[in-house]
Write an enzyme that holds these catalytic residues in place. Sequence first.
Site, PDB file in Angstrom:
ATOM      1  N   HIS C  15     102.507 -30.452 -53.670  1.00  0.00           N
ATOM      2  CA  HIS C  15     101.510 -29.810 -54.537  1.00  0.00           C
ATOM      3  C   HIS C  15     100.367 -29.298 -53.665  1.00  0.00           C
ATOM      4  CE1 HIS C  15      98.178 -33.013 -55.379  1.00  0.00           C
ATOM      5  NE2 HIS C  15      98.718 -33.259 -54.229  1.00  0.00           N
ATOM      6  N   CYS C  34      93.430 -30.879 -49.023  1.00  0.00           N
ATOM      7  CA  CYS C  34      94.351 -30.782 -50.172  1.00  0.00           C
ATOM      8  C   CYS C  34      94.501 -29.343 -50.657  1.00  0.00           C
ATOM      9  CB  CYS C  34      93.869 -31.651 -51.326  1.00  0.00           C
ATOM     10  SG  CYS C  34      93.762 -33.387 -50.889  1.00  0.00           S
ATOM     11  N   HIS C  40     101.138 -29.500 -49.439  1.00  0.00           N
ATOM     12  CA  HIS C  40     101.401 -30.775 -48.770  1.00  0.00           C
ATOM     13  C   HIS C  40     102.156 -31.610 -49.803  1.00  0.00           C
ATOM     14  CE1 HIS C  40      97.759 -31.709 -51.062  1.00  0.00           C
ATOM     15  NE2 HIS C  40      98.133 -32.960 -51.012  1.00  0.00           N
ATOM     16  N   HIS C  42     103.672 -35.827 -51.278  1.00  0.00           N
ATOM     17  CA  HIS C  42     103.522 -37.279 -51.351  1.00  0.00           C
ATOM     18  C   HIS C  42     104.809 -37.932 -51.842  1.00  0.00           C
ATOM     19  CE1 HIS C  42      99.180 -37.096 -50.805  1.00  0.00           C
ATOM     20  NE2 HIS C  42      99.102 -36.178 -51.731  1.00  0.00           N
ATOM     21  N   ASP C  80     111.012 -34.850 -59.143  1.00  0.00           N
ATOM     22  CA  ASP C  80     111.468 -35.262 -57.806  1.00  0.00           C
ATOM     23  C   ASP C  80     111.918 -34.073 -56.961  1.00  0.00           C
ATOM     24  OD1 ASP C  80     112.003 -37.119 -55.804  1.00  0.00           O
ATOM     25  OD2 ASP C  80     114.120 -37.164 -56.331  1.00  0.00           O
ATOM     26  N   HIS C  81     111.412 -34.044 -55.727  1.00  0.00           N
ATOM     27  CA  HIS C  81     111.741 -32.967 -54.779  1.00  0.00           C
ATOM     28  C   HIS C  81     111.387 -31.604 -55.362  1.00  0.00           C
ATOM     29  CE1 HIS C  81     113.628 -36.179 -52.553  1.00  0.00           C
ATOM     30  NE2 HIS C  81     113.754 -35.372 -51.520  1.00  0.00           N
ATOM     31  N   GLU C 125      99.346 -42.318 -55.537  1.00  0.00           N
ATOM     32  CA  GLU C 125      99.535 -41.119 -54.717  1.00  0.00           C
ATOM     33  C   GLU C 125      99.673 -41.470 -53.235  1.00  0.00           C
ATOM     34  OE1 GLU C 125      97.450 -36.825 -54.986  1.00  0.00           O
ATOM     35  OE2 GLU C 125      96.327 -38.296 -53.837  1.00  0.00           O
TER      36      GLU C 125
END
Lengths: 139, 139, 139, 139, 139, 139
Positions: C15, C34, C40, C42, C80-81, C125
């Site tokens: 994100h 950010c 980037h 997580h 996810d991904h 996070e």
Amino acid sequence: MICYITRKEHFNAAHKLFNPNWDKEKNELVYGKCANENWHGHNFELYVTVRGTPDPETGFIIDAKRLGKIIQDHVTEVLDHKNINQDIPYFKDKLTSIENIVVWIYETLRPHLPQGALYKVKLVETENIFVEYMGENNL
Amino acid sequence: MICYITRKEHFNAAHKLFNPNWDKEKNELVYGKCANENWHGHNFELYVTVRGTPDPETGFIIDAKRLGKIIQDHVTEVLDHKNINQDIPYFKDKLTSIENIVVWIYETLRPHLPQGALYKVKLVETENIFVEYMGENNL
Amino acid sequence: MICYITRKEHFNAAHKLFNPNWDKEKNELVYGKCANENWHGHNFELYVTVRGTPDPETGFIIDAKRLGKIIQDHVTEVLDHKNINQDIPYFKDKLTSIENIVVWIYETLRPHLPQGALYKVKLVETENIFVEYMGENNL
Amino acid sequence: MICYITRKEHFNAAHKLFNPNWDKEKNELVYGKCANENWHGHNFELYVTVRGTPDPETGFIIDAKRLGKIIQDHVTEVLDHKNINQDIPYFKDKLTSIENIVVWIYETLRPHLPQGALYKVKLVETENIFVEYMGENNL
Amino acid sequence: MICYITRKEHFNAAHKLFNPNWDKEKNELVYGKCANENWHGHNFELYVTVRGTPDPETGFIIDAKRLGKIIQDHVTEVLDHKNINQDIPYFKDKLTSIENIVVWIYETLRPHLPQGALYKVKLVETENIFVEYMGENNL
Amino acid sequence: MICYITRKEHFNAAHKLFNPNWDKEKNELVYGKCANENWHGHNFELYVTVRGTPDPETGFIIDAKRLGKIIQDHVTEVLDHKNINQDIPYFKDKLTSIENIVVWIYETLRPHLPQGALYKVKLVETENIFVEYMGENNL
């Protein structure tokens, strides 16, 4: 350029430590609470380390998802929610110490991986105790 | 009297696994969800191990704060909150597998440490997968 | 006899924090690293807490495996991904702060659980930051 | 068939890093906040690894409870809730760096274990720093 | 739409439990090893929870980096690598129990946060013990 | 000035989920692998939270060591290395779901603590599932 990739899987199982050549007293003396005839159990954490050179086409030593699938098919699906002493034929007449379980896991996985690829198996029984086995890769 | 000191640092980054010599289907076949063209990301945990004899004057192999600063300056500040494929020139035409990232980290750190001091780099991608690289210190 | 059961799932996603009403400088001032336009990412850990009275027939508030399946089907398989800003329609014009993500997860899960059962959603996070949302169950 | 078993124990202790041959300024320059003359402290986590062949009668390399007792009797009971600089005679004129503490632990434990059995001692000072010592087993 | 954001910070400090109105025997009886006159220490983990509605412009209840800075400036930089009994004036004549430390942290942070924003402070002394304080937000 | 102190203890036990009013097929349908008649097991982590005002003489709500002793004497020594279904009379005809185990722990501990002091019991079965019970302190 040799790298080591480690994949973690887990299983929850019951077992007891009991040498049938000894009477109950000797078993309790040697194994303490682990000899409870009604079993006890653990959340086992399993770390499998594979060694190799990254393939220039994929960047991978081995696809981590495929490694996970091999471990699940041959080890964790076999052991998960099982009684290691009763449900796993290999342990019908073997002591289910972590040492013996980790050696069984190593020998079970080895033929399903490229020759020489399996480097180490580490099995964590509680947050305070783990055992590692490296076959012939001993330090 | 050789000791090994390990310092943990971390960075959060985006990447994707995509081999430009393959079409989208082959990439998805090989890399699965990791091939999502819009990227995904991880909290990477990095462990750097340095080997040496404690200096009798300081008691240190290397000052852990200085080791942390070297890792931050040359690796984690470079990778943190970045897109590894796009923002790091070395990976412009390299696959960003953990294997390749860990080798890059090792080679990037080595010249900033005393000769022979860098022993191992370990990079944890998720709680279930990590890769280690030891250069010529292979076991 | 009200109990609370919590199920942990996880997803890895990319994100960026970027308010399109501001220029790049203001975004970097407010969001720092950010705001990197190249994204980037997580490893997000998600904890979902359901409240209820254990069913005398099963001993369960809710079957933890069924709860896991609901979370996977409606939340973690979706995220996810993925790139949360680009791949999730709800966030096309929303800021992808953890606060906003956790509220989206809560509202997404609520209709798939018995009325009043969803108690809390917690989203981790990094090892240093997490956000909790409880809808109308506020303390 | 050589296995490695590791037992974790822990202790909480105070120490400071201070070289009496230097003045206060040099100590603060070298050791930073660790030189605070009023002490600081840590929760130390200790991992002791023993190497051996499982005994066919017990399945054990060494009984993990007995290993725990040896570590407690000779190391953690000695260090727990102590001031390492003041309460441990060996450190009266030694720097209490983790490197020196881990070597002391290794040498203290070795005579209480079968010859050649002690493989490695690892001491974790904070979640970001740990030191390992292997005596003559160096890689 | 009220969310709760938690930020983790940490500090390493020495302390002892000792009531000056009691003699050494009574202190040892009540506090055990924690009464060691030469001090002991811990790695303290601190979790600070702030409550609020996400700002529609930023998506944030509070910028987690700014929250981290407030905690560092007023609490962890003050306590880190210190002797809590000797170096912190408030504890010159106060018992340094975790309960008292957590209340001090809460009261120290409150004026530096928006009114009503500070929800909870949690202080972890060892992996087995933690204390929470919520001021007037008691459940 | 009300604080909450939490003490962590743990136990390793075997159990199975099996409703004797159902046949084997229905049990396997509802409980899946947890219905294995030969048992399975877990490392359970137990968190007990006590609420109170710190005593000005000691700084303690309750001595954490005494709290640990109460939990060990009445709960963890009773459950550790046991088969919960067979070795604990209360569960002879009760389902050993985590929900039922956590309620039993709460009710077992309550009379051994000052009136109103026991606030919450949390039982972690695997890293992905935990249950909390608060008696009449429900939120």
